[in-house]
Design a protein around this motif. Structure first.
Motif, PDB file in Angstrom:
ATOM      1  N   GLU A 493       0.876  -1.177   0.000  1.00 58.42           N
ATOM      2  CA  GLU A 493       0.000   0.000   0.000  1.00 58.42           C
ATOM      3  C   GLU A 493       0.913   1.226   0.000  1.00 58.42           C
ATOM      4  N   ARG A 495       1.583   4.484   2.316  1.00 56.54           N
ATOM      5  CA  ARG A 495       1.263   5.038   3.655  1.00 56.54           C
ATOM      6  C   ARG A 495       2.466   5.844   4.133  1.00 56.54           C
ATOM      7  N   TYR A 503       0.781  -0.090  -5.674  1.00 54.67           N
ATOM      8  CA  TYR A 503      -0.316  -0.035  -4.687  1.00 54.67           C
ATOM      9  C   TYR A 503      -0.407   1.416  -4.235  1.00 54.67           C
ATOM     10  N   ASP A 507      -4.374   1.289   2.442  1.00 53.48           N
ATOM     11  CA  ASP A 507      -5.273   0.147   2.628  1.00 53.48           C
ATOM     12  C   ASP A 507      -5.573   0.018   4.124  1.00 53.48           C
TER      13      ASP A 507
END
Ligand SMILES: Cc1cc2nc3c(=O)[nH]c(=O)nc-3n(C[C@H](O)[C@H](O)[C@H](O)COP(=O)(O)OP(=O)(O)OC[C@H]3O[C@@H](n4cnc5c(N)ncnc54)[C@H](O)[C@@H]3O)c2cc1C
Length: 536
Positions: A493, A495, A503, A507
């Motif tokens: 993800e 982040r 990604y 998430d």
């Protein structure tokens, strides 16, 4: 202090050994000494002018104890950091930072006065700050060994109990037997020449991992700072006053300091040089900007460039975990690592607890360094003093994964491959298309090369000398890169500062920490974030 000179080498015993003499290490030394512990502090450079803080002005997370102001301060980076910070830790660090900054005031730090005549305590000038810290540490009776990098930790079956290293100016070796050790060696900037950061090669991560500690948040390790191509100064605050241009004078749309570094990176990747000009700085502010960050302007002055009016070429210089947030995992409120006798503080430790996966510099890091240093010093002193007489009988051995030897190795280019290892690691961590814009294929390919590099270095004989220090730095950087990329692969993800091209969004199912460890075989697993971390 019990000092025994033996064959020209230095042996000391202490209650607490601090490795690293930046803000985190010096605060640890002060608080440990205040608890009545005998303290030795060793630094790779000169405590007071070495490390990331010493040459820079730093903003500090100094917030009055007012609920509204504190809530606002805590919320400020919570989302940017991917909601991985914890209330309890932010509160403790805000409290301790407030107290420590006020202590600096009564100890003689020359805070400037605001319009009402009150001291302005939200920033520190690195040189004055660290000069004062050295003075306070010496006054507290702490023994300082400058130019004395640690090469390995010492331990027995009860836990960590000292370290050894070399004194690079005299060629002597040193060893310190201590009841507890605080690692405060800063982060890892991979020898990218960012000012103050070339001593920060991830040594403490490797030392801690060799003792069985784990790391946390190593995916948050790809800080790149804007700097002129001709300068090592990576202070980025002034680029808020910059526009970014191509060589023909047209604007680079979307480029910026706060947001938009990716735009600069993509242009550089495609071979287009980006230029900056601080032309957004108001005329009347410019003289003040010149005096508040003098070293920012020095390289410009040398070249006859006026950065407010002339275009100058910029690059993005890797600062790795120095302005990232990953580091040694903290397992209790005293900054213990889960390994008996071993504590970690400052950039060497994870900062996720107060800022999750993003810092960008300004204030949180400095607050963390002084607060975690204070917690760790107190914790280490209590632990060591609790050992009683038992400590003196311990016969620890070295933990280095590669054998350290006392005789000189014969250095010829085919044996001494340190420079080759360093440039091989850099070829993996500096490129924006591997480390900034992360993908599964890029990370996997890089890891396979890094794993090979680790195998080559593993088990090499390393002499206890200045050359040996460089060899251990290369090992530490290789190990750091492997924890970084294994963690980055596991976080599928985007982040905080960790950006996955494959990604691109956050998430919710990955609202956890990634802890990692291992020396030969790297492992990564998830750890829940405390429930109370969610700000209302
Ligand atoms: C350009 C720049 C600007 C910044 N501005 C800000 C800001 O405005 N606000 C903010 O909050 N943060 C800022 N930061 C981050 C801040 O400087 C760091 O978070 C802070 O210095 C961390 O303190 P430390 O004591 O953990 O590490 P450091 O200050 O880096 O000190 C680490 C020490 O460990 C020593 N060491 C390393 N390896 C060994 C070894 N093997 N043996 C013995 N000693 C060793 C080094 O010589 C060094 O003295 C900035 C960083 C940079 C690079």
């Amino acid at each position: 202090m019990n000092k025994i000179a033996e064959q020209g080498n230095v042996h000391l015993t202490a209650d607490v050994l601090i490795i690293g003499g930046g803000p985190a290490g010096t605060w640890a030394a002060l608080t440990a000494a205040a608890k009545g512990a005998k303290v030795v502090l060793v630094d790779k450079g000169y405590c007071g002018s070495s490390g990331a803080t010493a040459p820079s002005g730093t903003g500090v997370w100094y917030v009055e104890p007012d609920k509204g102001l504190r809530d606002e301060a805590k919320a400020s980076r919570f989302s940017k950091g991917g909601q991985l910070a914890e209330h309890r830790w932010m509160d403790r660090v805000l409290d301790r930072t407030y107290a420590n900054m006020n202590y600096l005031g009564i100890s003689g730090y020359p805070f400037p006065l605001d319009d009402q005549g009150n001291p302005y305590r939200r920033g520190l000038q690195g040189p004055e700050y660290m000069r004062l810290m050295r003075k306070l540490v010496k006054k507290a009776g702490v023994k300082i060994l400058d130019h004395s990098p640690a090469l390995e930790l010492l331990a027995d079956e009860y836990g960590v109990s000292g370290a050894n290293g070399v004194r690079t100016q005299t060629g002597e070796t040193w060893s310190v037997h201590a009841g507890a050790v605080v690692i405060a060696t800063g982060g890892c900037a991979f020898l990218s020449k960012a000012l103050g950061c070339n001593v920060l090669t991830g040594d403490g991560y490797l030392l801690a991992a060799e003792a069985g500690a784990s790391l946390s948040g190593m995916e948050f390790s790809n800080a790149y700072a804007i700097s002129p191509t001709f300068s090592s100064v990576t202070k980025t605050a002034y680029y808020n006053y910059a526009n970014f241009y191509y060589e023909d004078g047209s604007i680079v749309e979307g480029a910026g300091s706060q947001k938009g570094r990716s735009v600069i990176a993509r242009n550089l990747l495609e071979g287009r040089q980006v230029y900056a000009k601080l032309d957004k700085a108001p005329e009347d502010l410019r003289p003040l900007l010149r005096v508040s960050q003098t070293n920012f302007f020095l390289p410009f002055n040398r070249l006859g460039i006026n950065p407010f009016e002339d275009l100058f070429p910029v690059t993005l210089r890797l600062e790795g975990t120095v302005r990232g947030t990953g580091g040694i995992r903290i397992t209790d409120e005293q900054c213990g690592t889960g390994v008996p006798g071993l504590y970690a503080a400052g950039d060497a430790a994870t900062r996720e607890l107060i800022c999750g996966g993003f810092t960008g510099g300004g204030s949180h890091n400095a607050a963390w360094a002084m607060s975690s240093g204070s917690f760790a010093g107190e914790g280490a002193a209590e632990y060591a003093l609790g050992l009683g007489n038992h400590a003196a009988d311990r016969k620890p051995t070295g933990l280095s994964s590669s054998p350290l030897i006392n005789r000189p190795l014969h250095h010829n280019p085919t044996v001494d491959r340190t420079a080759e290892y360093v440039s091989a690691v850099n070829a993996e961590v500096r490129p924006y298309d591997i480390n900034l814009f992360r993908t599964e294929s890029g990370l996997t390919a890089s890891l396979s090369r890094l794993n090979g590099l680790w195998k080559e270095q593993r088990n090499q004989e390393i002499e206890r000398s200045g050359k040996g220090v460089k060899a251990r730095e290369a090992e530490a950087m290789t190990a750091t890169a492997r924890w970084m990329y294994n963690s980055a692969l596991a976080r599928t993800e985007t982040r905080g500062m960790h950006k996955r091209e494959d990604y691109k969004v956050l998430d919710d199912h990955q609202h956890h920490r990634l802890i990692s460890g291992g020396i030969d075989d790297i492992w990564v697993k998830t750890e829940a974030v405390a429930k109370e971390a969610v700000l209302q």
